[in-house]
Design an enzyme around this catalytic site. Structure first.
Site, PDB file in Angstrom:
ATOM      1  N   PRO A  21       0.835  -1.207   0.000  1.00  0.00           N
ATOM      2  CA  PRO A  21       0.000   0.000   0.000  1.00  0.00           C
ATOM      3  C   PRO A  21       0.868   1.254   0.000  1.00  0.00           C
ATOM      4  CG  PRO A  21      -0.703  -1.545   1.716  1.00  0.00           C
ATOM      5  CD  PRO A  21       0.605  -2.042   1.198  1.00  0.00           C
ATOM      6  N   GLN A  50      -6.234  -1.805   1.930  1.00  0.00           N
ATOM      7  CA  GLN A  50      -5.797  -1.546   3.299  1.00  0.00           C
ATOM      8  C   GLN A  50      -6.792  -0.585   3.940  1.00  0.00           C
ATOM      9  OE1 GLN A  50      -2.420   1.165   4.383  1.00  0.00           O
ATOM     10  NE2 GLN A  50      -1.427  -0.733   5.052  1.00  0.00           N
ATOM     11  N   TYR A 108      -0.663   5.041  13.139  1.00  0.00           N
ATOM     12  CA  TYR A 108      -2.062   5.363  12.934  1.00  0.00           C
ATOM     13  C   TYR A 108      -2.906   4.774  14.072  1.00  0.00           C
ATOM     14  CZ  TYR A 108      -0.191   7.072   8.583  1.00  0.00           C
ATOM     15  OH  TYR A 108       0.556   7.762   7.667  1.00  0.00           O
ATOM     16  N   ALA A 134      -3.692   3.114   1.890  1.00  0.00           N
ATOM     17  CA  ALA A 134      -4.512   3.367   3.080  1.00  0.00           C
ATOM     18  C   ALA A 134      -5.819   4.034   2.672  1.00  0.00           C
ATOM     19  CB  ALA A 134      -3.748   4.243   4.062  1.00  0.00           C
ATOM     20  N   ARG A 136       8.669   1.314  -2.755  1.00  0.00           N
ATOM     21  CA  ARG A 136       9.353   2.270  -3.633  1.00  0.00           C
ATOM     22  C   ARG A 136       9.920   1.616  -4.892  1.00  0.00           C
ATOM     23  NH1 ARG A 136      12.425   6.057   0.947  1.00  0.00           N
ATOM     24  NH2 ARG A 136      10.534   6.421   2.170  1.00  0.00           N
ATOM     25  N   ARG A 189      -1.388  -5.331   9.071  1.00  0.00           N
ATOM     26  CA  ARG A 189      -0.056  -4.709   9.061  1.00  0.00           C
ATOM     27  C   ARG A 189       0.213  -4.132  10.437  1.00  0.00           C
ATOM     28  NH1 ARG A 189       2.892  -0.809   4.656  1.00  0.00           N
ATOM     29  NH2 ARG A 189       3.324  -2.882   3.812  1.00  0.00           N
TER      30      ARG A 189
END
Length: 352
Positions: free
Chosen positions: A23, A99, A179, A57, A321, A227
């Site tokens: 994600p 996600q 989060y 997300a 990435r 996660r």
């Protein structure tokens, strides 16, 4: 055959290989709605040969967005375009996942290229386990009360139901990177004295209640993964031992895989960033808990990814990435590792 290109099953879902697009927030939505950017961005990575793509997300409520530009799935109207994207992804032999996320005290902030810290205009009230800001330039959150906690759980449940209708084949619950759910797990951000704070069992309570709500909202053969940040990298915070213990609780409650990331809950943590620096956490959880894991974090070459799964350090490799740099990494990896991978017929003339 390279282990990386062997199929992998999670409940009723079988992935064609072990390579997953992690994600990655695009900060390109309007009012939570996906658009052509997401279709092309995700579609190109499905064409590129990944076994699974996990959508960035995706907020379960407006107040759960990291930024005003986040994707959302808090209303039925969000479903149609997500379904269109997922149909294309599946048409390439790739599984679409999502996600589900709530940013908690890290919400109401700018997209990276628009600014830093709290949104000056158009922001909103943020919530958290405790009224403690992430940093001086972040919003001061309101501590969730009983009604707020029930709303969070209900929002995750409703988002899971919409995810199924949108055609996603897997849900990842975001409990990492500082989060909301991670905020409850860590004593650095959770200073509550009620049944959602203090002891390990209390701090994981909301996590378990969200998992139960999501698990109930999806079919029995539908995979649910989580996660986590396996460590806060900060003294007094969440630890790898905590992660092993949590993973066992999650395994027993129907979670199928732990996606092991790290950090994000406090600023200025000392993180030893380097190639594959988080793989050890996925390996330990897999070995000690007996649950499938995904490894993520600066994995950049086919040889690195193959070694992780061949050495049974993790079951899946999530690329972030590197997938931004090269959407066709899986096809390149198959070529370098001598494995067979199906190319889109439109591209086959470039295969050799």
């Amino acid at each position: 055959m390279a282990t990386l290109f062997e199929p992998f099953a999670l409940r009723g879902l079988t992935l064609k290989n072990r390579l997953v697009v992690s994600p990655m927030c695009q900060y390109s939505a309007v009012d939570g709605f996906a658009n052509d950017w997401h279709l092309v961005h995700l579609g190109s990575r499905a064409v590129g040969g990944a076994g699974l793509i996990i959508l960035e997300a995706t907020a379960v409520s407006p107040e759960g967005r990291i930024t005003p530009d986040d994707l959302g799935i808090w209303q039925d109207e969000h479903v149609d375009f997500l379904r269109r994207i997922n149909q294309f992804i599946e048409g390439q032999g790739c599984a679409p996942g999502v996600q589900l996320a709530h940013a908690g005290r890290k919400a109401s902030t700018y997209a990276p290229w628009k600014g830093h810290g709290a949104v000056a205009e158009g922001g909103w009230e943020t919530v958290a386990p405790s009224a403690v800001a992430f940093a001086d330039n972040y919003p001061l959150p309101v501590a969730l009360d009983a009604a707020g906690l029930k709303k969070v759980i209900a929002d995750f449940r409703a988002a899971a139901e919409r995810s199924v209708r949108a055609g996603f084949k897997l849900i990842e619950i975001h409990a990492a990177h500082g989060y909301l759910l991670h905020q409850f797990l860590s004593p650095l951000s959770n200073q509550r004295t009620d049944t959602y704070g203090g002891s390990f069992e209390n701090r994981i309570r909301l996590m378990l209640e969200v998992v139960a709500a999501v698990r109930q909202a999806v079919p029995d053969d539908f995979p649910v993964v989580v996660r986590i940040s396996a460590t806060d990298w900060t003294e007094g915070g969440w630890t790898p031992d905590d992660s092993v213990q949590l993973a066992a609780w999650l395994r027993d409650r129907g979670v199928d895989l732990i996606d092991a990331s790290t950090g994000g809950n406090v600023p200025r943590a000392s993180i030893p960033v380097g190639p594959g620096y988080q793989v050890e956490f996925a390996e330990r959880i897999r070995r000690e808990v007996g649950i499938a894991t995904g490894a993520v974090g600066l994995i950049t070459t086919p040889a690195e990814a193959e070694a992780i799964v061949a050495n049974e350090q993790a079951d899946l490799v999530l690329l972030g990435r590197e997938e931004l740099r090269d959407p066709y990494f899986p096809l390149r990896a198959a070529h370098e590792l001598g494995a067979e991978a199906a190319w889109p017929v439109q591209y086959e003339r470039a295969k050799k």
